[in-house]
Scaffold this motif. Structure first.
Motif, PDB file in Angstrom:
ATOM      1  N   ASN A  48     -18.267  19.734  -7.468  1.00  0.00           N
ATOM      2  CA  ASN A  48     -18.258  20.496  -6.316  1.00  0.00           C
ATOM      3  C   ASN A  48     -17.651  19.784  -5.104  1.00  0.00           C
ATOM      4  O   ASN A  48     -17.736  20.172  -3.918  1.00  0.00           O
ATOM      5  CB  ASN A  48     -19.739  20.749  -5.865  1.00  0.00           C
ATOM      6  N   VAL A  49     -17.181  18.699  -5.501  1.00  0.00           N
ATOM      7  CA  VAL A  49     -16.375  17.862  -4.409  1.00  0.00           C
ATOM      8  C   VAL A  49     -14.895  17.433  -4.911  1.00  0.00           C
ATOM      9  O   VAL A  49     -14.684  17.162  -6.064  1.00  0.00           O
ATOM     10  CB  VAL A  49     -17.078  16.344  -4.438  1.00  0.00           C
ATOM     11  N   ASN A  50     -14.030  17.684  -4.251  1.00  0.00           N
ATOM     12  CA  ASN A  50     -12.667  17.385  -4.725  1.00  0.00           C
ATOM     13  C   ASN A  50     -12.373  15.801  -4.234  1.00  0.00           C
ATOM     14  O   ASN A  50     -12.277  15.192  -3.362  1.00  0.00           O
ATOM     15  CB  ASN A  50     -11.464  18.150  -3.478  1.00  0.00           C
ATOM     16  N   LEU A  51     -12.527  15.132  -5.455  1.00  0.00           N
ATOM     17  CA  LEU A  51     -12.721  13.812  -5.305  1.00  0.00           C
ATOM     18  C   LEU A  51     -11.169  13.115  -4.919  1.00  0.00           C
ATOM     19  O   LEU A  51     -11.186  11.942  -4.331  1.00  0.00           O
ATOM     20  CB  LEU A  51     -12.845  13.152  -6.746  1.00  0.00           C
ATOM     21  N   ASN A  52     -10.157  13.664  -4.941  1.00  0.00           N
ATOM     22  CA  ASN A  52      -8.836  13.324  -4.476  1.00  0.00           C
ATOM     23  C   ASN A  52      -8.966  12.996  -2.949  1.00  0.00           C
ATOM     24  O   ASN A  52      -8.105  12.268  -2.447  1.00  0.00           O
ATOM     25  CB  ASN A  52      -7.764  14.321  -4.686  1.00  0.00           C
ATOM     26  N   ASN A  53      -9.879  13.620  -2.064  1.00  0.00           N
ATOM     27  CA  ASN A  53     -10.072  13.677  -0.812  1.00  0.00           C
ATOM     28  C   ASN A  53     -10.965  12.582  -0.421  1.00  0.00           C
ATOM     29  O   ASN A  53     -11.515  12.207   0.883  1.00  0.00           O
ATOM     30  CB  ASN A  53     -10.320  14.729  -0.108  1.00  0.00           C
ATOM     31  N   VAL A  54     -11.560  11.864  -1.527  1.00  0.00           N
ATOM     32  CA  VAL A  54     -12.737  10.822  -1.080  1.00  0.00           C
ATOM     33  C   VAL A  54     -12.542   9.453  -1.781  1.00  0.00           C
ATOM     34  O   VAL A  54     -12.612   8.588  -1.117  1.00  0.00           O
ATOM     35  CB  VAL A  54     -14.025  11.332  -1.986  1.00  0.00           C
ATOM     36  N   VAL A  55     -11.884   9.402  -3.160  1.00  0.00           N
ATOM     37  CA  VAL A  55     -11.777   7.966  -3.691  1.00  0.00           C
ATOM     38  C   VAL A  55     -10.062   7.605  -3.738  1.00  0.00           C
ATOM     39  O   VAL A  55      -9.347   8.347  -3.383  1.00  0.00           O
ATOM     40  CB  VAL A  55     -12.323   8.055  -5.039  1.00  0.00           C
ATOM     41  N   ASP A  56      -9.813   6.628  -4.003  1.00  0.00           N
ATOM     42  CA  ASP A  56      -8.270   6.210  -4.094  1.00  0.00           C
ATOM     43  C   ASP A  56      -8.099   6.917  -5.220  1.00  0.00           C
ATOM     44  O   ASP A  56      -8.649   7.134  -6.349  1.00  0.00           O
ATOM     45  CB  ASP A  56      -8.364   4.585  -4.158  1.00  0.00           C
ATOM     46  N   PRO A  57      -6.319   6.914  -5.417  1.00  0.00           N
ATOM     47  CA  PRO A  57      -5.789   7.770  -6.479  1.00  0.00           C
ATOM     48  C   PRO A  57      -6.098   7.141  -7.816  1.00  0.00           C
ATOM     49  O   PRO A  57      -6.092   7.724  -8.693  1.00  0.00           O
ATOM     50  CB  PRO A  57      -4.290   7.583  -5.957  1.00  0.00           C
ATOM     51  N   ASP A  58      -6.297   5.812  -7.688  1.00  0.00           N
ATOM     52  CA  ASP A  58      -6.474   5.275  -9.177  1.00  0.00           C
ATOM     53  C   ASP A  58      -7.900   4.922  -9.414  1.00  0.00           C
ATOM     54  O   ASP A  58      -8.430   4.158 -10.267  1.00  0.00           O
ATOM     55  CB  ASP A  58      -5.743   4.012  -9.265  1.00  0.00           C
ATOM     56  N   SER A  59      -9.057   5.576  -8.796  1.00  0.00           N
ATOM     57  CA  SER A  59     -10.339   5.286  -9.006  1.00  0.00           C
ATOM     58  C   SER A  59     -10.769   5.836 -10.205  1.00  0.00           C
ATOM     59  O   SER A  59     -10.286   6.904 -10.690  1.00  0.00           O
ATOM     60  CB  SER A  59     -11.031   6.224  -7.792  1.00  0.00           C
ATOM     61  N   PRO A  60     -11.630   4.904 -10.778  1.00  0.00           N
ATOM     62  CA  PRO A  60     -12.189   5.456 -12.365  1.00  0.00           C
ATOM     63  C   PRO A  60     -13.100   6.537 -12.090  1.00  0.00           C
ATOM     64  O   PRO A  60     -13.329   7.252 -13.118  1.00  0.00           O
ATOM     65  CB  PRO A  60     -12.852   4.147 -12.730  1.00  0.00           C
ATOM     66  N   ALA A  61     -13.425   6.920 -10.865  1.00  0.00           N
ATOM     67  CA  ALA A  61     -14.460   8.102 -10.832  1.00  0.00           C
ATOM     68  C   ALA A  61     -13.663   9.421 -11.217  1.00  0.00           C
ATOM     69  O   ALA A  61     -14.388  10.255 -11.522  1.00  0.00           O
ATOM     70  CB  ALA A  61     -14.980   8.027  -9.274  1.00  0.00           C
ATOM     71  N   LYS A  62     -12.412   9.240 -10.875  1.00  0.00           N
ATOM     72  CA  LYS A  62     -11.695  10.554 -11.271  1.00  0.00           C
ATOM     73  C   LYS A  62     -11.305  10.707 -12.789  1.00  0.00           C
ATOM     74  O   LYS A  62     -10.953  11.992 -13.250  1.00  0.00           O
ATOM     75  CB  LYS A  62     -10.218  10.596 -10.562  1.00  0.00           C
ATOM     76  N   LEU A  63     -11.570  10.021 -13.662  1.00  0.00           N
ATOM     77  CA  LEU A  63     -11.458   9.962 -15.094  1.00  0.00           C
ATOM     78  C   LEU A  63     -12.760  10.302 -15.843  1.00  0.00           C
ATOM     79  O   LEU A  63     -12.636  10.517 -17.007  1.00  0.00           O
ATOM     80  CB  LEU A  63     -10.973   8.432 -15.410  1.00  0.00           C
ATOM     81  N   VAL A  64     -13.912  10.338 -14.925  1.00  0.00           N
ATOM     82  CA  VAL A  64     -15.223  10.559 -15.855  1.00  0.00           C
ATOM     83  C   VAL A  64     -15.351  12.156 -16.155  1.00  0.00           C
ATOM     84  O   VAL A  64     -15.057  13.093 -15.421  1.00  0.00           O
ATOM     85  CB  VAL A  64     -16.245  10.476 -14.897  1.00  0.00           C
TER      86      VAL A  64
END
Length: 277
Positions: A48-64
């Motif tokens: 429900n959240v666009n993580l591109n606007n929250v974390v850095d581009p290389d954040s591991p959170a985006k790979l979960v």
């Protein structure tokens, strides 16, 4: 209970899905292995959240992946971690909260930010179901512990816990409304704002056999009675007895022990019913 060791399976509940897909490699809080209560929002923190606007581009959170995101990260209070891990989480948590809120301006934004911080740091949480109760009808909470208490003992245990006899969840997350019969009710928004003043009476407390007296509830403003099963009745009784008693303990402490009220002026009569004032 609040603990750093969850090896006692008599007081620790772990959901079957987590047992099957995310088995624990330890039952102790250690560096890199935080614990928390399961909350029922699964992977919504990323969906429900666009993580591109929250974390850095290389954040591991985006790979979960979605499955992993629903097994390790839908965490809520109580949160239990070493100081080192919680410090790292808190730094990212406070950074992410406003960004998540911009993306998702709703009630769970700060919790989603916590999940995102944990995922960014790759701190998979070991989620247990037994730390908290809230919604009488929800799974993934510590209600099975309450269900083991006989109806004629539930109010006594709620007000005077006997952890070795009946292990209890550590937290009542009272974001719900609780009621039995026509008269017994607790809702946080209905607690009078002047409950701690000297002249205000304390809350009426239910009898110890409350769970034996009713098989329905009718909260204030509800037109019809709602029938309750024996299990639902015991659950409602536990929370009512616990919260009404604890509110009175807090008010009594504030009025007396904290010397807020001049001697002899504190109203300690237990006569006020929530919803009727």
């Amino acid at each position: 209970p609040i603990t750093g060791n969850f090896e006692n399976r008599q007081e620790t509940i772990i959901g079957k899905r987590k047992q099957d897909h995310a088995p624990f490699d330890t039952f102790k809080v250690e560096h890199g292995k935080p614990f928390a209560q399961t909350y029922g929002f699964g992977a919504q923190w990323s969906k429900n959240v666009n993580l591109n606007n929250v974390v850095d581009p290389d954040s591991p959170a985006k790979l979960v992946e979605r499955l992993e995101g629903g097994l390790w990260y839908p965490a809520g209070p109580p949160y239990l971690a070493t100081v080192r891990d919680m410090y790292q989480i808190s730094q990212k948590w406070t950074e992410y909260v406003p960004k998540v809120y911009d993306e998702y301006p709703h009630l769970l934004a700060e919790m989603f930010a916590y999940c995102t911080a944990a995922a960014h740091l790759q701190l998979k949480h070991k989620l247990v179901d037994s730390l908290m109760i809230s919604n009488n009808g929800a799974g993934g909470e510590g209600w099975p512990l309450i269900d083991k208490i006989p109806a004629d003992e539930v109010c006594d245990i709620a007000t005077n816990p006997h952890q070795s006899k009946y292990p209890l969840p550590a937290v009542v997350h009272f974001c719900q409304r609780y009621a039995l019969g026509d008269d017994w009710f607790f809702g946080k928004r209905k607690v009078p704002k002047d409950i701690f003043t000297c002249e205000k009476p304390l809350l009426a407390e239910p009898p110890s056999n409350l769970a034996l007296l009713y098989d329905y509830k009718k909260p204030p403003g509800q037109k019809d009675k709602k029938s309750l099963s024996p299990i639902e009745t015991v659950r409602e009784a536990f929370v009512l007895c616990a919260l009404l008693n604890l509110t009175n303990e807090a008010a009594t402490f504030y009025k007396q022990s904290a010397h807020f009220c001049p001697a002899g002026t504190a109203n300690l009569d237990k006569t006020l019913r929530i919803g009727s004032y």
